[in-house]
Scaffold this active site. Structure first.
Site, PDB file in Angstrom:
ATOM      1  N   ASP A  39       0.875  -1.171   0.000  1.00 31.68           N
ATOM      2  CA  ASP A  39       0.000   0.000   0.000  1.00 31.68           C
ATOM      3  C   ASP A  39       0.914   1.223   0.000  1.00 31.68           C
ATOM      4  O   ASP A  39       1.091   1.886   1.016  1.00 31.68           O
ATOM      5  CB  ASP A  39      -0.883  -0.063   1.265  1.00 31.68           C
TER       6      ASP A  39
HETATM    7  C1  SPV Z   1      -6.930   2.061   4.181  1.00 31.82           C
HETATM    8  O1  SPV Z   1      -7.797   1.243   4.508  1.00 31.82           O
HETATM    9  O2  SPV Z   1      -6.302   1.971   3.134  1.00 31.82           O
HETATM   10  C2  SPV Z   1      -6.624   3.160   5.057  1.00 31.82           C
HETATM   11  C3  SPV Z   1      -6.880   3.017   6.457  1.00 31.82           C
HETATM   12  O3  SPV Z   1      -6.119   4.134   4.583  1.00 31.82           O
HETATM   13  S1  SPV Z   1      -5.467   2.437   7.230  1.00 31.82           S
HETATM   14  O4  SPV Z   1      -4.917   1.334   6.511  1.00 31.82           O
HETATM   15  O5  SPV Z   1      -5.891   2.097   8.585  1.00 31.82           O
HETATM   16  O6  SPV Z   1      -4.515   3.567   7.246  1.00 31.82           O
HETATM   17 MG    MG Z   2      -5.394   3.855   2.652  1.00 34.47          MG
END
Ligand code: SPV
Ligand code: MG
Length: 543
Positions: A39
Site C-alpha cells: 500500500d
Molecule cells: C486504508 O484502509 O487503506 C486506510 C486506512 O487508509 S489504514 O490502513 O488504517 O490507514
Molecule cells: Mg489507505
C-alpha cells in the site's frame, strides 16, 4: 454516527450492505493487498477507480473511496475527482502526505505535505466536482507522522477553510489518545471521521458520545478472510480432502445468492427469448401409473401431472421449467383422472380414449397439432419428467427436423425399474463406454425403444422430442399413412397401432428414412417412475 466497513471488491461491498453498514470504504490497503502489492502508491489511480466502481455498482449504499494522496499533485486531483464522481462514488478521501505515500502503519516513513500544498488539492477537488452531493474528506496524518495534536488542529482549520466537507483524523496510538484530545479541543465545524484500526477497544457508542460522525472499520474483512483461507487451505493440504472444511465454509448456495443468480433467473423469465420460430410444447400425461407397484399408493387417485412435489404439482414444475427456457405455449394431454389436472397458463386437452390408446393417439388429440401444420416447432415431452430449463434450451438450439434428447450418462444402469427404459442406438457411434469427439455434428438415431438391450445402447431417451414444422408434418404424414394402410397392424413395439407410443412413431419415422438426431446430455432431468424417483425429486427441489 454512521458506520462503514472496508472492502476491495464487489463481494466485500455486498457483505457490508447485507450486514447493515451505512457505507463501504474502498480501502487502498485492501485493494493493494488483494493485488499482492504494498500500500505505497504502487497501483495507479485507474486500479483504485476500477475497484471502487465495482463496489459502487454492486450495492445501493454509498461508497467512500480512499484516494491516498490524490495520486499526484493538484492536477491529478482534478482528474481524480471527475473520474470517481462519474463512477458513482459518493465521497473521496485524500490524505495530507507526500506522493508516493506508504500505509500509515509503516513506521518511520510518514512524510507530510505542506499545509499550502494540501489546501491547494482541496480547492482543486471542490472546484472539480460537478454535483452538490459529492463529498471531499480531508485526512490529517499529523498524529500518524508523530506531530502533536496542535499540528492536527492547525491543519484541520486550514482544510475546513479550503472547503473540506469532513475531516478524517487518523491516529496510531493504541488508546486513540491523540484523537480524543483532538476531539476535545476542536470546534467541530464539519463532521469528524475516524479509523480505529490501532485502538480496537473503542466502541461505536463511545465514539458517538465523543462527537464522531463516521467510523470506518477499514480492513477487518480482508484480515478475517485471510485467516479463514489460511485455516482452510492448511487443513485441505494436511487432510488430502475437503471433508473436514465443508462445515466451516460458506455453502455454494450462498455464493450463488451473492452473485445475484436469483435476479438473473427473474430477468431471464422476463426478457430472455429463444430465437427462431415459436415453440409449442405438448406434455403427454394421459396414462395412469397404477401398474407401477411402488407408485400405486401415490398415484391411485390422481394422474402424475397432478402429483405434488414439495408443494407444487409436477405439471406446474414442468410449466415453470419450460417458461424459463422461453416456452410458454403449453398443452397437456390428460386421460386418467383428467379432472384433477389444472395449471395456470397450460391448455388441457383430454384424450377420452386414453385407456385403450397410446401416446401417438394422445398427440393426435391436440387440436391444430393434428390438423394445420402451422409454423411453430413442436416440443413433445413425457408427463413424468422433472427437468432443468437448461436441458430444454440445449434442445431448442438444434435446428434438425427431428431431435430427441439422449442421456449418455445412464446407459450402464440396470434396466429393472418398475418400467423399462427407452434406450437409444446411435448410427456410427463407437462402443458406449468409449470417449469420442463429435466435431459439431449431431449423431443420428438408428433405433429407439425398450427392446434395445442395455448392452448395445448408447444412451437413454430422456423423453423430449423436438420437431421443426417440416419434421412435425412428416410425423403427421407417417401417422396418417400407417393408420390408413394398416390400422390393425402392430407398430414397432406396440401390439396394435392404436397403442403406439412416441418412440414407436419415432422408430417408424427412422425406418422410413427421416433423420432423427440425438441431442446428448449427461444430466438435467429425472423421471418419476417409482417411489424412489419421487423421493429423490422431492429432495432435489427441497435444496
Ligand atoms: C486504508 O484502509 O487503506 C486506510 C486506512 O487508509 S489504514 O490502513 O488504517 O490507514
Ligand atoms: Mg489507505
Amino acid at each position: 454516527m454512521i458506520r462503514l466497513v472496508g472492502a476491495h471488491d464487489a463481494l466485500g461491498a455486498k457483505l457490508a450492505e447485507r450486514h447493515g453498514f451505512e457505507g463501504v470504504w474502498s480501502s487502498g490497503f485492501e485493494i493493494s493487498t488483494s493485488h499482492g502489492v504494498p500500500d505505497a502508491s504502487i497501483l495507479t489511480m485507474s486500479d483504485y477507480l476500477a475497484a471502487a466502481q465495482r463496489m459502487a455498482d454492486a450495492v445501493d449504499i454509498p461508497v467512500v473511496a480512499d484516494c491516498d494522496t490524490g495520486y499526484g499533485n493538484s492536477n491529478n486531483v482534478i482528474r481524480m475527482v471527475r473520474q470517481f464522481e462519474a463512477a458513482g462514488i459518493a465521497a473521496v478521501c485524500m490524505e495530507d502526505k507526500l506522493f508516493p505515500k506508504v500505509n500509515s502503519f509503516t513506521p518511520g516513513r510518514q512524510e507530510l505535505a505542506s499545509v499550502a500544498e494540501f489546501v491547494g488539492k482541496i480547492l482543486a477537488a471542490k472546484n472539480a466536482q460537478r454535483t452538490a452531493e459529492f463529498t471531499v474528506i480531508a485526512r490529517i496524518e499529523a498524529l500518524i507522522a508523530g506531530w502533536p495534536v496542535a499540528e492536527a488542529l492547525r491543519r484541520a482549520d486550514a482544510y475546513v477553510q479550503a472547503g473540506a466537507d469532513a475531516i478524517l483524523v487518523h491516529d496510531k496510538d493504541p488508546a486513540g489518545a491523540g484523537l480524543r484530545e483532538f476531539l476535545a479541543r476542536w470546534s467541530a465545524r464539519v463532521p469528524v471521521v475516524v479509523v480505529p484500526t490501532a485502538y480496537p477497544q473503542v466502541t461505536a457508542a463511545e465514539l458517538e458520545s465523543l462527537g464522531v460522525k463516521m467510523v470506518i472499520y477499514a480492513n477487518q474483512g480482508l484480515r478475517a478472510a485471510v485467516a479463514a483461507m489460511n485455516d482452510t487451505f492448511r487443513r485441505i493440504a494436511a487432510d488430502g480432502s475437503t471433508a473436514n472444511v465443508e462445515s466451516a465454509i460458506a455453502p455454494m448456495r450462498e455464493l450463488f445468492e451473492l452473485q445475484g443468480m436469483p435476479e438473473l433467473e427473474r430477468a431471464e423469465r422476463d426478457y430472455l427469448r429463444v430465437s427462431g420460430p415459436p415453440v409449442r410444447a405438448i406434455v403427454l400425461s394421459a396414462g395412469d401409473h397404477r401398474d407401477a407397484p411402488s407408485m400405486r399408493q401415490l398415484a391411485v387417485d390422481i394422474p402424475l401431472a397432478a402429483l405434488d412435489v414439495n408443494g407444487k404439482s409436477l405439471l406446474q414444475r414442468q410449466a415453470e421449467s419450460l417458461a424459463h427456457a422461453g416456452v410458454r405455449d403449453i398443452t397437456v394431454v390428460t386421460g386418467y383422472r383428467h379432472e384433477a389436472v389444472a395449471c395456470d397458463g397450460v391448455t388441457v386437452v383430454h384424450n377420452a380414449e386414453w385407456a385403450t390408446t397410446g401416446e401417438a393417439a394422445s398427440l393426435m388429440a391436440v387440436p391444430a397439432a393434428g390438423g394445420a401444420a402451422g409454423e411453430a416447432r413442436v416440443l413433445v415431452l413425457y408427463g413424468d419428467l422433472m427437468f432443468d430449463a437448461d436441458l430444454v434450451r440445449t434442445l431448442l438450439r438444434s435446428d434438425a427436423d427431428v431431435a430427441v434428447v439422449v442421456d449418455r450418462g445412464h446407459v450402464a444402469r440396470d434396466n429393472s425399474d418398475d418400467k423399462r427404459r427407452d434406450l437409444v442406438h446411435l448410427a456410427g457411434a463407437p462402443a458406449p463406454d468409449r470417449r469420442f469427439l463429435r466435431s459439431g455434428v449431431l449423431p443420428v438415431v438408428s433405433a429407439i425403444g425398450k427392446s434395445i438391450g442395455a448392452d448395445g445402447a448408447h444412451g437413454e431417451f430422456a423423453g423430449f422430442a423436438l420437431f421443426s414444422p417440416a419434421g412435425w408434418r412428416a410425423l403427421l404424414a407417417q401417422y396418417d399413412r400407417r393408420r390408413t394402410a394398416a390400422p390393425d397392424a402392430p407398430l414397432h413395439e406396440a401390439d396394435s397401432f392404436a397403442r403406439a407410443s412416441l418412440t414407436d412413431l419415432l422408430q417408424a419415422l427412422i425406418d422410413d428414412g427421416t433423420s432423427v438426431v440425438a441431442v446428448e446430455v449427461t444430466s438435467g432431468w429425472l423421471e418419476i417412475h417409482s417411489f424412489d424417483d419421487y423421493q429423490r425429486a422431492c429432495r432435489l427441489v427441497a435444496r
